[in-house]
Enzyme design. Structure first.
Site, mmCIF file in Angstrom:
data_model
loop_
_atom_site.group_PDB
_atom_site.id
_atom_site.type_symbol
_atom_site.label_atom_id
_atom_site.label_comp_id
_atom_site.label_asym_id
_atom_site.label_seq_id
_atom_site.Cartn_x
_atom_site.Cartn_y
_atom_site.Cartn_z
ATOM 1 N N GLU A 81 -3.277 7.508 -3.955
ATOM 2 C CA GLU A 81 -3.124 6.078 -3.455
ATOM 3 C C GLU A 81 -3.079 5.284 -4.611
ATOM 4 O OE1 GLU A 81 -6.108 4.713 0.181
ATOM 5 O OE2 GLU A 81 -6.987 4.341 -1.828
ATOM 6 N N TYR A 119 0.840 -1.100 0.028
ATOM 7 C CA TYR A 119 -0.159 0.003 0.053
ATOM 8 C C TYR A 119 0.877 1.254 -0.003
ATOM 9 C CZ TYR A 119 -3.047 3.613 1.424
ATOM 10 O OH TYR A 119 -3.844 5.097 1.849
#
Ligand code: GDP
Ligand code: MN
Length: 385
Positions: A196, A108
């Site tokens: 993101e 992530y």
């Protein structure tokens, strides 16, 4: 302003962040052609302004061209709802068709404005993928944060720090340092509030690649972010929100049945609180703003009344620059123009020209309930349910 995944990936590509090969399709013929170019081994992804697609059938890995067309047909013919959309979901107008990759680990990575710190932070985790929200809640230690000093920018040692905390092998470590630097540059150059990448995949061939991307551009910077390839897709918004934006109103649709018309964001929030305290639920947030004229108020009332969920209306105005008689005339203009029955309207009006406004509404005889304060307003809303 939210970007679609494909737009966010184009933005990353400009900064040498690796993304899968892929193309955008808006019909089945295009899907077929693109899937053929990947010998059928591809991922079909709905392009919507919300995450959580994987868990809601909006991302499918397929092995044949026929399957790609089949899942694409299902995706293009219905709305998709994820935990980040309303229950009605949002329409799917476009699909991103990408090569399928052999993924061995999902990381992530994000860069965002931390409003608490008033700084940009870089966040990363070894435990990327679709369960990241659960990781954040249950194992917050597995998400690391680097705070960026606005005077220095994201420093090379910080990129190395993040890479080290992810326990990457040396080949991937170096790719990561370069990649995170590129993501940060993209973030700054395009005035983003969020980029993101989840997941950031490590492939079986030991390469790093952004297989998902999300980006939001700061609305206040749009005057200098005019790149056409990042044009906003307003088909994703409820029609009434687009209408409101074009009329210069700040409007957010909600799920309740009390349409609220207010001037000032603070008063709008207090009005929603009163509505909830009265045991009812607001159908929207709507701030007509300080400088509204009759036409703008009429547009606002029209938007409220066009929402099939609205069963009653609560007008709460503190007249200052916006005069109460202007609001009253706007209400009359909008209601006169409608063929459908008008729901009961509760009006609290104080301040500039309040008496005149109340008189206009009383004489119009359209079933307006004039009240004097919040308590009376709440009681009246309650009695109408
Ligand atoms: P989101 O659910 O809206 O965040 O959509 P994502 O783009 O993250 O896709 C959901 C999931 O699909 C990812 O977490 C991956 O596990 C999986 N996925 C997407 N692309 C590929 C791919 O090329 N190969 C493999 N194996 N999985 C993929
Ligand atoms: Mn994702």
């Amino acid at each position: 302003m939210k970007l679609h995944e494909y737009q966010a990936k184009n933005l990353l590509k400009k900064h040498a962040v690796p993304v899968p090969n892929g193309e955008l399709a808006s019909n089945l013929a295009e899907v077929q052609k693109i899937a053929q170019s990947f010998q059928g081994q591809c991922v079909v992804k709905v392009q919507i302004h919300a995450g959580g697609r994987g868990k809601s059938g909006g991302v499918k890995v397929v092995k044949t061209v026929d399957d790609a067309v089949k899942v694409a047909q299902e995706m293009l013919t219905r709305n998709i709802a994820t935990h980040q959309t309303t229950t009605d979901g949002v329409p799917v107008n476009e699909l991103l068709i990408e090569e399928a990759l052999d993924v061995s680990q999902e990381l992530y990575l994000s860069v965002l404005v931390d409003s608490g710190l008033r700084k940009v932070i870089v966040m990363a985790s070894e435990a990327g993928g679709m369960e990241i929200e659960q990781v954040a809640e249950e194992q917050p230690d597995r998400i690391i944060r680097e705070v960026v000093d606005p005077n220095l920018g994201f420093m090379p040692y910080q990129a190395r720090n993040v890479a080290r905390s992810l326990n990457l092998n040396s080949a991937i470590h170096n790719q990561f340092v370069k990649l995170v630097t590129g993501v940060y540059k993209a973030f700054i150059e395009h005035d983003c509030t969020l980029i993101e990448i989840n997941p950031l995949a490590i492939t079986a061939q030991d390469t790093l690649i952004a297989i998902d991307a999300k980006a939001t551009i700061d609305d206040d910077a749009l005057f200098r972010q005019k790149d056409e390839s990042f044009a906003y897709d307003d088909r994703q918004d409820p029609e009434l929100e687009t209408l409101a934006r074009n009329s210069g109103l700040s409007y957010v649709k909600l799920d309740g049945d009390v349409g609220c018309l207010v001037n000032g964001a603070g008063l709008a929030m207090a009005t929603m609180d009163v509505t909830v305290a009265a045991g009812a639920t607001p159908a929207n947030f709507l701030d007509v703003g300080g400088g509204a004229n009759v036409e703008k108020v009429a547009n606002a009332v029209n938007i409220l009344l066009s929402d099939p969920g609205v069963k009653k209306v609560f007008v709460n105005i503190f007249g200052g620059i916006l005069r109460c008689d202007v609001v009253a005339r706007g209400i009359l203009d909008a209601t006169a123009a409608r063929k459908e029955p008008i729901p009961p309207i509760v009006v609290r009006m104080l301040g500039t020209n309040a008496e005149e406004g109340r008189k206009i509404l009383k004489e119009a005889n359209i079933g307006v309930h004039l009240v004097n304060d919040f308590t009376e307003a709440a009681a009246t809303i309650k009695s109408l349910s």
